[in-house]
Design a protein around this motif. Structure first.
Motif, PDB file in Angstrom:
ATOM      1  N   ARG A   1       4.962  -0.408  -5.864  1.00  0.00           N
ATOM      2  CA  ARG A   1       3.644  -0.005  -6.371  1.00  0.00           C
ATOM      3  C   ARG A   1       2.544  -0.920  -5.857  1.00  0.00           C
ATOM      4  O   ARG A   1       1.444  -0.473  -5.510  1.00  0.00           O
ATOM      5  CB  ARG A   1       3.640   0.012  -7.893  1.00  0.00           C
ATOM      6  CG  ARG A   1       4.439   1.151  -8.514  1.00  0.00           C
ATOM      7  CD  ARG A   1       4.082   1.337  -9.974  1.00  0.00           C
ATOM      8  NE  ARG A   1       4.306   0.122 -10.744  1.00  0.00           N
ATOM      9  CZ  ARG A   1       5.465  -0.157 -11.352  1.00  0.00           C
ATOM     10  NH1 ARG A   1       6.481   0.675 -11.253  1.00  0.00           N
ATOM     11  NH2 ARG A   1       5.593  -1.269 -12.040  1.00  0.00           N
ATOM     12  N   VAL A   2       2.834  -2.228  -5.797  1.00  0.00           N
ATOM     13  CA  VAL A   2       1.825  -3.168  -5.313  1.00  0.00           C
ATOM     14  C   VAL A   2       1.530  -2.934  -3.835  1.00  0.00           C
ATOM     15  O   VAL A   2       0.371  -2.965  -3.403  1.00  0.00           O
ATOM     16  CB  VAL A   2       2.292  -4.611  -5.560  1.00  0.00           C
ATOM     17  CG1 VAL A   2       1.353  -5.601  -4.875  1.00  0.00           C
ATOM     18  CG2 VAL A   2       2.352  -4.898  -7.054  1.00  0.00           C
ATOM     19  N   LEU A   3       2.564  -2.689  -3.051  1.00  0.00           N
ATOM     20  CA  LEU A   3       2.348  -2.411  -1.631  1.00  0.00           C
ATOM     21  C   LEU A   3       1.544  -1.125  -1.435  1.00  0.00           C
ATOM     22  O   LEU A   3       0.688  -1.043  -0.541  1.00  0.00           O
ATOM     23  CB  LEU A   3       3.696  -2.312  -0.916  1.00  0.00           C
ATOM     24  CG  LEU A   3       4.482  -3.620  -0.779  1.00  0.00           C
ATOM     25  CD1 LEU A   3       5.849  -3.356  -0.150  1.00  0.00           C
ATOM     26  CD2 LEU A   3       3.712  -4.635   0.060  1.00  0.00           C
ATOM     27  N   GLU A   4       1.801  -0.129  -2.262  1.00  0.00           N
ATOM     28  CA  GLU A   4       1.032   1.119  -2.170  1.00  0.00           C
ATOM     29  C   GLU A   4      -0.422   0.890  -2.565  1.00  0.00           C
ATOM     30  O   GLU A   4      -1.342   1.427  -1.925  1.00  0.00           O
ATOM     31  CB  GLU A   4       1.675   2.180  -3.070  1.00  0.00           C
ATOM     32  CG  GLU A   4       0.972   3.522  -3.063  1.00  0.00           C
ATOM     33  CD  GLU A   4       0.980   4.188  -1.688  1.00  0.00           C
ATOM     34  OE1 GLU A   4       0.142   5.088  -1.481  1.00  0.00           O
ATOM     35  OE2 GLU A   4       1.800   3.799  -0.841  1.00  0.00           O
ATOM     36  N   LEU A   5      -0.646   0.082  -3.603  1.00  0.00           N
ATOM     37  CA  LEU A   5      -2.018  -0.246  -3.999  1.00  0.00           C
ATOM     38  C   LEU A   5      -2.734  -0.988  -2.882  1.00  0.00           C
ATOM     39  O   LEU A   5      -3.920  -0.712  -2.597  1.00  0.00           O
ATOM     40  CB  LEU A   5      -1.993  -1.108  -5.266  1.00  0.00           C
ATOM     41  CG  LEU A   5      -3.334  -1.675  -5.735  1.00  0.00           C
ATOM     42  CD1 LEU A   5      -4.307  -0.558  -6.083  1.00  0.00           C
ATOM     43  CD2 LEU A   5      -3.125  -2.612  -6.935  1.00  0.00           C
ATOM     44  N   SER A   6      -2.047  -1.905  -2.231  1.00  0.00           N
ATOM     45  CA  SER A   6      -2.652  -2.641  -1.131  1.00  0.00           C
ATOM     46  C   SER A   6      -3.027  -1.710   0.015  1.00  0.00           C
ATOM     47  O   SER A   6      -4.097  -1.836   0.620  1.00  0.00           O
ATOM     48  CB  SER A   6      -1.680  -3.724  -0.645  1.00  0.00           C
ATOM     49  OG  SER A   6      -2.141  -4.323   0.546  1.00  0.00           O
ATOM     50  N   ARG A   7      -2.146  -0.762   0.296  1.00  0.00           N
ATOM     51  CA  ARG A   7      -2.430   0.176   1.388  1.00  0.00           C
ATOM     52  C   ARG A   7      -3.623   1.079   1.058  1.00  0.00           C
ATOM     53  O   ARG A   7      -4.497   1.288   1.895  1.00  0.00           O
ATOM     54  CB  ARG A   7      -1.186   1.026   1.655  1.00  0.00           C
ATOM     55  CG  ARG A   7      -1.307   1.951   2.869  1.00  0.00           C
ATOM     56  CD  ARG A   7      -0.146   2.912   2.942  1.00  0.00           C
ATOM     57  NE  ARG A   7      -0.148   3.851   1.830  1.00  0.00           N
ATOM     58  CZ  ARG A   7      -0.914   4.940   1.800  1.00  0.00           C
ATOM     59  NH1 ARG A   7      -1.743   5.231   2.808  1.00  0.00           N
ATOM     60  NH2 ARG A   7      -0.870   5.751   0.764  1.00  0.00           N
ATOM     61  N   VAL A   8      -3.659   1.593  -0.157  1.00  0.00           N
ATOM     62  CA  VAL A   8      -4.735   2.507  -0.535  1.00  0.00           C
ATOM     63  C   VAL A   8      -6.071   1.782  -0.608  1.00  0.00           C
ATOM     64  O   VAL A   8      -7.108   2.299  -0.145  1.00  0.00           O
ATOM     65  CB  VAL A   8      -4.398   3.179  -1.891  1.00  0.00           C
ATOM     66  CG1 VAL A   8      -5.596   3.978  -2.404  1.00  0.00           C
ATOM     67  CG2 VAL A   8      -3.191   4.075  -1.753  1.00  0.00           C
ATOM     68  N   ALA A   9      -6.058   0.571  -1.179  1.00  0.00           N
ATOM     69  CA  ALA A   9      -7.309  -0.166  -1.347  1.00  0.00           C
ATOM     70  C   ALA A   9      -7.728  -0.901  -0.085  1.00  0.00           C
ATOM     71  O   ALA A   9      -8.880  -1.343   0.023  1.00  0.00           O
ATOM     72  CB  ALA A   9      -7.170  -1.158  -2.500  1.00  0.00           C
ATOM     73  N   GLY A  10      -6.797  -1.083   0.851  1.00  0.00           N
ATOM     74  CA  GLY A  10      -7.128  -1.789   2.075  1.00  0.00           C
ATOM     75  C   GLY A  10      -7.331  -3.273   1.881  1.00  0.00           C
ATOM     76  O   GLY A  10      -8.166  -3.884   2.549  1.00  0.00           O
ATOM     77  N   VAL A  11      -6.557  -3.881   0.955  1.00  0.00           N
ATOM     78  CA  VAL A  11      -6.677  -5.321   0.693  1.00  0.00           C
ATOM     79  C   VAL A  11      -5.335  -5.983   0.990  1.00  0.00           C
ATOM     80  O   VAL A  11      -4.279  -5.328   0.947  1.00  0.00           O
ATOM     81  CB  VAL A  11      -7.086  -5.587  -0.772  1.00  0.00           C
ATOM     82  CG1 VAL A  11      -8.463  -4.989  -1.052  1.00  0.00           C
ATOM     83  CG2 VAL A  11      -6.060  -5.027  -1.738  1.00  0.00           C
ATOM     84  N   PRO A  12      -5.321  -7.294   1.278  1.00  0.00           N
ATOM     85  CA  PRO A  12      -4.060  -7.992   1.529  1.00  0.00           C
ATOM     86  C   PRO A  12      -3.148  -7.922   0.298  1.00  0.00           C
ATOM     87  O   PRO A  12      -3.600  -8.051  -0.838  1.00  0.00           O
ATOM     88  CB  PRO A  12      -4.492  -9.426   1.826  1.00  0.00           C
ATOM     89  CG  PRO A  12      -5.912  -9.299   2.288  1.00  0.00           C
ATOM     90  CD  PRO A  12      -6.489  -8.160   1.513  1.00  0.00           C
ATOM     91  N   ALA A  13      -1.877  -7.746   0.559  1.00  0.00           N
ATOM     92  CA  ALA A  13      -0.926  -7.542  -0.546  1.00  0.00           C
ATOM     93  C   ALA A  13      -0.326  -8.833  -1.075  1.00  0.00           C
ATOM     94  O   ALA A  13       0.238  -8.837  -2.179  1.00  0.00           O
ATOM     95  CB  ALA A  13       0.207  -6.620  -0.089  1.00  0.00           C
TER      96      ALA A  13
END
Length: 282
Positions: free
Chosen positions: A208-220
């Motif tokens: 979920r965190v990796l998906e959030l990082s991808r969608v938001a475009g921020v470092p994970a």
């Protein structure tokens, strides 16, 4: 021991000391596991493999070392992160152990109450042995009471073990993924490296965190470290809650097993002894 060793290695590496030499310094001062690890390194094993063979508690250090070396992540910072995670996990385990100490000790003391009642009857002068050996009711009472007492002890011990059960290091998967990403690995490669390290735990949080990082475009990496900290805090809360609930759960074996065992071992033989010594008037 794992947290202290990882922290000292991180400091030595940050000071510019070579990894193998850093392990030698720690082994010379601390001995113990570090000395065994250095001995295996001298026999030709790689550092991560040498650390992993030390046991379950050292797998986090081995995984962090292996992943950092693979992707080129800063080794000192990686070990510092693992040291913090190991320290948090140890503190959580200590909190749970302290909370469990009082109800566990009370349960152990209460489990011997039936046997104490049997000894007390003999000390007060009742013919407990004669009743047990000479009457079928006395023998049945003692056998049944002993069985109930052992069942209560087993039940209480099982409840205590269940309340004290914990994972080795909550949030380790997220921490290792953050290390891989900090070395420039892609999310897919980081996940593959972490799977090879086999840290255990649930993968859904990291996904979920990796998906959030991808969608938001921020470092994970920072998101993963925050998620790991949340996992450790949740594990600590669950442990405290289980310890708080243990006191009420231990009432079940007390009421169902220990008190009946006390009657069968401590009270019934005394009553039978009095009845056996009382002359029958026709």
């Amino acid at each position: 021991m794992v947290a202290e060793t990882a922290q000292r290695l991180a400091v030595l590496l940050r000071a510019g000391i070579a990894p193998e030499r850093a392990w030698q310094f720690v082994a010379e001062v601390d001995g113990g596991p570090a000395e065994s690890i250095v001995a295996r390194m001298r026999s030709g094993q790689r550092v991560a493999d040498s650390v992993e063979q030390e046991g379950e508690h050292w797998r986090a250090v081995a995984g962090a070392w292996r992943i950092a070396a693979e992707v080129g992540a800063p080794l000192a910072e990686s070990l510092r992160a693992i040291a913090g995670a190991a320290r948090d996990a140890a503190e959580a385990a200590d909190d749970v152990a302290i909370a469990l100490a009082e109800p566990a000790m009370t349960a152990r003391l209460m489990s011997w109450l039936p046997a104490a009642g049997l000894v007390l009857g003999g000390a007060l002068g009742f013919d407990i042995l004669g009743v047990v050996v000479g009457t079928p009711f006395g023998a049945a009472s003692v056998i049944g009471g002993a069985g109930m007492m052992l069942l209560g002890r087993w039940w209480s011990a099982r409840l205590i073990r269940s309340a004290s059960r914990r994972t080795d290091m909550p949030g380790l998967r997220a921490e290792l993924t953050a290390i891989a990403l900090s070395g420039g690995a892609s999310a897919s490669r980081a996940s593959a490296l972490v799977e090879d390290a086999d840290p255990g735990g649930d993968q859904s949080t990291t996904t979920r965190v990796l998906e959030l990082s991808r969608v938001a475009g921020v470092p994970a990496a920072e998101l993963l470290r925050a998620a790991a900290a949340d996992d450790r805090q949740s594990a600590r809360t669950r442990g405290r809650l289980a310890a708080a609930q243990l006191g009420s759960r231990l009432l079940l074996p007390l009421g169902a097993c220990t008190l009946p065992a006390f009657f069968l071992l401590g009270v019934a033989p005394m009553i039978l002894s009095v009845l056996a010594s009382t002359p029958v008037v026709w």
